[in-house]
Write an enzyme that holds these catalytic residues in place. Structure first.
Site, PDB file in Angstrom:
ATOM      1  N   GLU A  93       0.853  -1.165  -0.025  1.00 40.58           N
ATOM      2  CA  GLU A  93       0.059   0.025  -0.042  1.00 40.58           C
ATOM      3  C   GLU A  93       0.907   1.429   0.078  1.00 40.58           C
ATOM      4  O   GLU A  93       0.606   2.359  -0.442  1.00 40.58           O
ATOM      5  CB  GLU A  93      -0.880  -0.020   1.056  1.00 40.58           C
ATOM      6  CG  GLU A  93      -2.159   0.469   0.914  1.00 40.58           C
ATOM      7  CD  GLU A  93      -3.303   0.379   2.191  1.00 40.58           C
ATOM      8  OE1 GLU A  93      -3.921  -1.024   2.458  1.00 40.58           O
ATOM      9  OE2 GLU A  93      -3.431   1.061   3.029  1.00 40.58           O
ATOM     10  N   LYS A 101     -12.862   1.562  -2.154  1.00 40.05           N
ATOM     11  CA  LYS A 101     -13.950   1.942  -1.027  1.00 40.05           C
ATOM     12  C   LYS A 101     -15.082   2.750  -1.583  1.00 40.05           C
ATOM     13  O   LYS A 101     -16.243   2.438  -1.381  1.00 40.05           O
ATOM     14  CB  LYS A 101     -13.025   2.554   0.104  1.00 40.05           C
ATOM     15  CG  LYS A 101     -12.436   1.803   1.014  1.00 40.05           C
ATOM     16  CD  LYS A 101     -11.957   2.882   2.222  1.00 40.05           C
ATOM     17  CE  LYS A 101     -11.117   2.027   3.288  1.00 40.05           C
ATOM     18  NZ  LYS A 101     -10.688   3.050   4.319  1.00 40.05           N
ATOM     19  N   HIS A 127       9.490 -26.579   1.731  1.00 42.68           N
ATOM     20  CA  HIS A 127       8.900 -27.535   1.079  1.00 42.68           C
ATOM     21  C   HIS A 127       7.734 -27.215  -0.097  1.00 42.68           C
ATOM     22  O   HIS A 127       6.835 -27.962  -0.400  1.00 42.68           O
ATOM     23  CB  HIS A 127       8.231 -28.924   1.929  1.00 42.68           C
ATOM     24  CG  HIS A 127       9.348 -29.217   2.826  1.00 42.68           C
ATOM     25  ND1 HIS A 127      10.106 -30.212   2.543  1.00 42.68           N
ATOM     26  CD2 HIS A 127       9.875 -28.758   4.092  1.00 42.68           C
ATOM     27  CE1 HIS A 127      10.916 -30.460   3.636  1.00 42.68           C
ATOM     28  NE2 HIS A 127      10.879 -29.251   4.413  1.00 42.68           N
TER      29      HIS A 127
HETATM   30  O1  PA5 Z   1      -3.481   1.675   5.688  1.00 39.64           O
HETATM   31  C1  PA5 Z   1      -4.660   2.058   5.291  1.00 39.64           C
HETATM   32  O2  PA5 Z   1      -4.718   3.365   5.467  1.00 39.64           O
HETATM   33  C2  PA5 Z   1      -5.999   1.218   5.176  1.00 39.64           C
HETATM   34  O3  PA5 Z   1      -5.593  -0.052   5.021  1.00 39.64           O
HETATM   35  C3  PA5 Z   1      -6.836   1.213   6.277  1.00 39.64           C
HETATM   36  O4  PA5 Z   1      -6.181   0.741   7.300  1.00 39.64           O
HETATM   37  C4  PA5 Z   1      -8.020   0.337   6.086  1.00 39.64           C
HETATM   38  O5  PA5 Z   1      -8.619   0.601   4.894  1.00 39.64           O
HETATM   39  C5  PA5 Z   1      -8.984   0.695   7.144  1.00 39.64           C
HETATM   40  O6  PA5 Z   1      -9.359   2.061   7.292  1.00 39.64           O
HETATM   41  P1  PA5 Z   1      -9.977   2.696   8.516  1.00 39.64           P
HETATM   42  O7  PA5 Z   1      -9.011   2.418   9.680  1.00 39.64           O
HETATM   43  O8  PA5 Z   1     -10.262   4.047   8.220  1.00 39.64           O
HETATM   44  O9  PA5 Z   1     -11.381   2.069   8.598  1.00 39.64           O
END
Ligand code: PA5
Length: 439
Positions: A288, A429, A317
């Site tokens: 990410e 999202k 393995h």
């Molecule tokens: O790292 C990130 O920003 C995302 O993966 C969020 O953690 C994830 O989408 C969850 O978002 P939120 O904490 O706003 O519910």
């Protein structure tokens, strides 16, 4: 100096970057950089105004969590975390590395059991539903934005259960969310739900050392002060401008140089069952943060390194064949644990040809197999490094989290991209919400 103390806990061997086959390895002379340049990268990171390496100095967070822990101690048999992505992966890792080594093994320790519901699979929800006593369960709803549809849906579902049972849900719920904005903040303020804050300058995948990870960790008996202490030591290393000392920079620089040699896949392979969820946490952090369409100048670059997790020795393995003989497009990060909590000897069986196993411990067998895996990959010109940790404890886990978070921050600067946003995640999202609205 923290580095010396840290060296006893976390060491990294970079020797196998320097392969004889220069097309696939890093040149020793290339693997260094002037302090001023590291200083410049650090300045760029400071300019991004991120709090992941600063919030660990906020003692108030720890005090607030400890106080809450005192208030609720003994009240709950189960704790259910509702959250996804960065709001769940750190907690899952903490739980596995420091408490329950295997999901389906019963924990012999006293205290509440922790379940992290990081998916909306109805079977998962149904199973938890049938397994808990609602009055004896604490729900921790974690969402930085307070608007993630998966987490909100779970919250609505479990909240309704309390309503159906004529129970006051506010007694069994706590939120971890933004201080000011989002649906969870609004509900907390209007309906009186206890809440903790996610600092607005710490992104989800960098938030394990905030209330997001620290609260659930403390409630299952993890020493969060020690976690923070380890993170602080590694943070000091991150802020040093000396190449030799700056372990986070060295990892990032190895990845960066190897990406130029077509190694766009990073395999994280701990030789420890306790650390396999750390590899899951690392997948999100790397994917990410570094997978980005545009660079800092707005040019399309479609940069990214693909994270792969592997477990030693299990994957010897399995994926190991591909690792040794498949495309030479990977950089390997091994993690070795020098001292496990258990030391178990393998009994002899008196069979001819198997004498070499006699008196050997599982510990030795595991680390010898790691040595073999490293040798074979190196022989096959696959660049790799080895992180050795003296054991797995809170301080070391704090150090490891910070090592990789800081390393990713440097990697973003090396690739000239913003490692701290996630437009691709936000797009999905938004589309999911739009589809639901229009269906
Ligand atoms: O790292 C990130 O920003 C995302 O993966 C969020 O953690 C994830 O989408 C969850 O978002 P939120 O904490 O706003 O519910």
């Amino acid at each position: 100096m923290n580095l010396e103390i840290l060296e006893k806990m976390i060491k990294i061997d970079f020797d196998n970057l320097f392969l004889q086959d220069t097309a696939n390895g890093v040149q020793k002379d290339d693997f260094t950089i002037k302090s001023e340049i590291i200083g410049e990268y650090l300045n760029k990171i400071h300019d991004r105004k991120q709090g992941f390496y600063k919030t660990i100095d906020n003692k108030e967070i720890i005090d607030e969590i400890n106080q809450y822990h005192e208030e609720i101690e003994g009240k709950y048999d189960d704790i259910v975390v509702l959250g996804i992505g960065g709001s769940a992966l750190g907690t899952i890792c903490l739980k596995q590395s420091l408490k329950y080594i295997h999901e389906d093994m019963l924990c012999s320790e006293k205290g509440p059991k922790l379940h992290v519901l990081d998916n909306i699979d109805p079977d998962l929800i149904g199973q938890i539903d049938g397994a808990i006593d609602y009055e004896k369960t604490l729900f921790i709803v974690i969402s930085k934005s307070g608007g993630t549809v998966e987490t909100l849906s779970q919250f609505f579902y479990f909240r309704k259960k309390f309503e159906d049972k004529n129970l006051d849900f506010t007694k069994n719920f706590v939120f971890v969310t933004d201080a000011k904005v989002g649906h969870l903040r609004e509900i907390a303020d209007t309906e009186g739900v206890k809440s903790f804050v996610v600092p607005d300058n710490v992104g989800g995948r960098f938030s394990v050392l905030t209330s997001v990870g620290l609260l659930p960790a403390r409630l299952i008996g993890i020493d969060i002060e020690a976690l923070i202490k380890g993170a602080q030591k590694m943070r000091d290393v991150f802020l040093t401008e000396d190449f030799e000392q700056n372990l986070p920079f060295k990892i990032a620089y190895a990845q960066y140089l190897l990406a130029k040699k077509n190694k766009n896949i990073t395999v994280l392979m701990p030789y420890s069952q306790r650390l396999i969820r750390f590899a899951d946490w690392h997948i999100q952090l790397l994917a990410e943060s570094i997978g980005k369409a545009k660079n800092d100048n707005g040019e399309i670059v479609n940069i990214g390194l693909t994270p792969v997790k592997a477990l030693g020795v299990t994957d010897q393995h399995s994926q190991n064949q591909l690792f040794n003989e498949g495309p030479n497009d990977k950089f390997f990060i091994f993690v070795e644990v020098l001292k496990h909590k258990n030391e178990i000897e393998i009994p002899g069986y008196g069979l001819e040809g198997l004498e070499y196993l006699e008196g050997v411990t599982f510990n030795k067998l595991m680390n010898t197999e790691l040595k073999a895996a490293i040798y074979s990959l190196t022989q096959n010109n696959r660049p790799n490094i080895k992180i050795s940790v003296s054991e797995i404890n809170e301080e070391i886990m704090g150090g490891l989290f910070m090592l990789f978070e800081a390393s990713i921050a440097f990697l973003g600067e090396l690739f000239e991209i913003n490692a701290f946003n996630q437009p691709g995640v936000e797009l999905t999202k938004k589309l999911a919400k739009d589809f639901l609205k229009n269906e």
